[in-house]
Design a protein around this motif. Sequence first.
Motif, mmCIF file in Angstrom:
data_model
loop_
_atom_site.group_PDB
_atom_site.id
_atom_site.type_symbol
_atom_site.label_atom_id
_atom_site.label_comp_id
_atom_site.label_asym_id
_atom_site.label_seq_id
_atom_site.Cartn_x
_atom_site.Cartn_y
_atom_site.Cartn_z
ATOM 1 N N GLU A 112 2.176 152.351 -21.666
ATOM 2 C CA GLU A 112 2.130 151.545 -20.469
ATOM 3 C C GLU A 112 0.788 151.528 -19.826
ATOM 4 O OE1 GLU A 112 4.000 149.170 -19.255
ATOM 5 O OE2 GLU A 112 5.342 149.592 -20.987
ATOM 6 N N ASN A 113 0.390 152.946 -19.535
ATOM 7 C CA ASN A 113 -0.853 153.021 -18.693
ATOM 8 C C ASN A 113 -2.074 153.308 -19.558
ATOM 9 O OD1 ASN A 113 -2.618 153.713 -16.511
ATOM 10 N ND2 ASN A 113 -1.715 155.717 -16.206
ATOM 11 N N ILE A 114 -2.878 152.321 -19.950
ATOM 12 C CA ILE A 114 -3.754 152.549 -20.749
ATOM 13 C C ILE A 114 -5.117 152.188 -20.020
ATOM 14 C CG2 ILE A 114 -4.928 151.768 -22.889
ATOM 15 C CD1 ILE A 114 -2.142 150.664 -23.758
ATOM 16 N N VAL A 115 -6.085 152.932 -20.121
ATOM 17 C CA VAL A 115 -7.407 152.634 -19.567
ATOM 18 C C VAL A 115 -8.710 152.689 -20.625
ATOM 19 C CG1 VAL A 115 -6.771 153.742 -17.270
ATOM 20 C CG2 VAL A 115 -7.941 155.024 -19.069
ATOM 21 N N PHE A 116 -9.712 152.147 -20.326
ATOM 22 C CA PHE A 116 -10.912 152.256 -21.046
ATOM 23 C C PHE A 116 -11.886 152.874 -20.414
ATOM 24 C CE2 PHE A 116 -15.095 150.206 -22.152
ATOM 25 C CZ PHE A 116 -14.751 150.084 -23.595
ATOM 26 N N VAL A 117 -12.784 153.766 -21.039
ATOM 27 C CA VAL A 117 -13.786 154.621 -20.665
ATOM 28 C C VAL A 117 -15.195 153.897 -21.356
ATOM 29 C CG1 VAL A 117 -15.061 156.808 -20.697
ATOM 30 C CG2 VAL A 117 -12.610 156.662 -20.181
ATOM 31 N N GLY A 118 -16.156 153.332 -20.829
ATOM 32 C CA GLY A 118 -17.212 152.780 -21.148
ATOM 33 C C GLY A 118 -18.354 153.688 -21.578
ATOM 34 N N GLY A 119 -19.477 153.053 -21.918
ATOM 35 C CA GLY A 119 -20.808 153.747 -22.244
ATOM 36 C C GLY A 119 -21.605 153.358 -21.075
ATOM 37 N N PRO A 120 -23.069 153.342 -21.072
ATOM 38 C CA PRO A 120 -24.000 153.123 -19.904
ATOM 39 C C PRO A 120 -23.707 151.693 -19.457
ATOM 40 C CG PRO A 120 -24.915 153.960 -22.109
ATOM 41 C CD PRO A 120 -23.750 153.633 -22.454
ATOM 42 N N GLU A 121 -23.945 151.635 -18.174
ATOM 43 C CA GLU A 121 -23.899 150.246 -17.403
ATOM 44 C C GLU A 121 -25.220 149.431 -18.303
ATOM 45 O OE1 GLU A 121 -24.479 148.416 -12.840
ATOM 46 O OE2 GLU A 121 -24.477 150.674 -13.181
ATOM 47 N N GLY A 122 -24.850 148.184 -18.301
ATOM 48 C CA GLY A 122 -25.786 147.456 -18.866
ATOM 49 C C GLY A 122 -25.656 147.343 -20.532
ATOM 50 N N SER A 123 -24.825 148.134 -21.041
ATOM 51 C CA SER A 123 -24.775 148.243 -22.660
ATOM 52 C C SER A 123 -24.299 147.154 -23.206
ATOM 53 C CB SER A 123 -24.295 149.631 -23.170
ATOM 54 O OG SER A 123 -23.694 149.384 -24.442
ATOM 55 N N PRO A 124 -24.941 146.361 -24.099
ATOM 56 C CA PRO A 124 -24.246 145.074 -24.589
ATOM 57 C C PRO A 124 -22.942 145.580 -25.345
ATOM 58 C CG PRO A 124 -26.424 144.951 -24.967
ATOM 59 C CD PRO A 124 -26.293 146.334 -24.619
ATOM 60 N N ASP A 125 -22.829 146.740 -26.199
ATOM 61 C CA ASP A 125 -21.723 146.998 -26.940
ATOM 62 C C ASP A 125 -20.550 147.373 -26.230
ATOM 63 O OD1 ASP A 125 -23.210 146.634 -29.157
ATOM 64 O OD2 ASP A 125 -23.540 148.949 -29.612
ATOM 65 N N SER A 126 -20.791 148.240 -25.238
ATOM 66 C CA SER A 126 -19.895 148.562 -24.043
ATOM 67 C C SER A 126 -19.330 147.407 -23.354
ATOM 68 C CB SER A 126 -20.346 149.662 -23.186
ATOM 69 O OG SER A 126 -19.406 150.049 -22.046
ATOM 70 N N SER A 127 -19.964 146.364 -23.013
ATOM 71 C CA SER A 127 -19.522 145.343 -22.354
ATOM 72 C C SER A 127 -18.655 144.439 -23.174
ATOM 73 C CB SER A 127 -20.863 144.321 -22.056
ATOM 74 O OG SER A 127 -21.542 145.101 -20.867
ATOM 75 N N GLU A 128 -18.845 144.431 -24.496
ATOM 76 C CA GLU A 128 -18.054 143.484 -25.295
ATOM 77 C C GLU A 128 -16.979 144.354 -25.865
ATOM 78 O OE1 GLU A 128 -18.589 140.462 -27.424
ATOM 79 O OE2 GLU A 128 -19.479 140.348 -25.158
ATOM 80 N N ARG A 129 -16.846 145.522 -25.688
ATOM 81 C CA ARG A 129 -15.687 146.605 -25.979
ATOM 82 C C ARG A 129 -14.775 146.460 -24.907
ATOM 83 N NH1 ARG A 129 -19.112 151.338 -29.222
ATOM 84 N NH2 ARG A 129 -19.929 149.717 -30.694
ATOM 85 N N PHE A 130 -15.219 146.694 -23.755
ATOM 86 C CA PHE A 130 -14.405 146.362 -22.652
ATOM 87 C C PHE A 130 -13.830 144.964 -22.744
ATOM 88 C CE2 PHE A 130 -14.022 145.595 -17.824
ATOM 89 C CZ PHE A 130 -12.844 146.278 -17.753
#
Length: 357
Positions: free
Chosen positions: A186-204
């Motif tokens: 039920e309670n699922i969260v996402f931990v991202g990479g550096p702000e501005g990272s294209p890879d992190s943005s696409e994965r989020f």
Amino acid sequence: MGDRPTIYAVAARCGVSTTTVSRVMQDETFGSERTRQRVLATALELGWVPNGAARGLASRRAGIVGLLFPDLGEPDVGQEESPLYVDQVIRGAERVATHAGQAVLIAALKASGGKNLAYSVASKVDGLVIMSRSLADKDVAAIARMVPVVLLAHRPGRRSLDHVAVDNRTGARDITAHLLAAHGYENIVFVGGPEGSPDSSERFAGFCEALAQAGRTLPLHPAAEGGFTELGGRTAMERLLAGGRPPRAIVFGNDEMAIGAMSVLRTAGINVPGDIAITGFDNISVSRHVTPPLTTVRQPMRELGEAAIELLLARIRQPDATRKTLYLSTELILRESCGCVSSLSATSEREELRDDR
């Protein structure tokens, strides 16, 4: 032809003679540091290549291609990619270049002086592969006026240049959908990479798509940022635990953050996956050796380097061909950290063993 940058334009912009410009470009010790930096930066901005280098580029006789990536050793720089990721990309690039009879000139660009090094490399090679966050967009554009350029893992949208990337969004969507459908968390969260990272943005974005398809509430931003490093993963996990009720499952933007988080949970006596399920992204070799083995998304890191060099060599041969964007597929790797019994296929196991070599 009249718009082509010249040594005279560089000299006029810098307020020096053409002789000074020529000496700076040929001799790394000539002149004051201030003059050298001004001349090199102006030449890069205007896209001017010294005549000798231009003749070599025109004849395609250098027999060298370049690969630029952010310096991973600088604080707050190069966190976009981990050393393990970059190592695999370089191995793939070298394999294809060697097979084609080309040498590879590899350079790590620091935040300070990186533009000048990039310009120097560009003057010595037939073309460049530039990894994301190595240079500012304006500098990439300037270099692309000098030599053929292939972007690797940059943010989508620059249609004027060839681009190779991984389908990050689908990979993140698949792994999140698995947590929702197969395990019912039920309670699922996402931990991202550096702000501005294209890879992190696409994965989020892929994470949010899976939540939307399941009718879940969408977060406005990642629950925490871990910088794509093991230390960052530990710090992010500590913050999530300190925030009160911890999440039931966490989708980390890469394996290194996930592994760092698992060490925090182990120390705190929190069971993975019994109390908190953990997943990563990349499928680095160590991911299957941690306890419990890490559920992750295999991205074809070595194939990225191979495809980028192949695309660059094709561009060198045919400068006027239609620009291409290649997206390489990902693969969901189920192991025990999400609550599954490991179900790697024989094909995946062989691919993992190959990536270790």
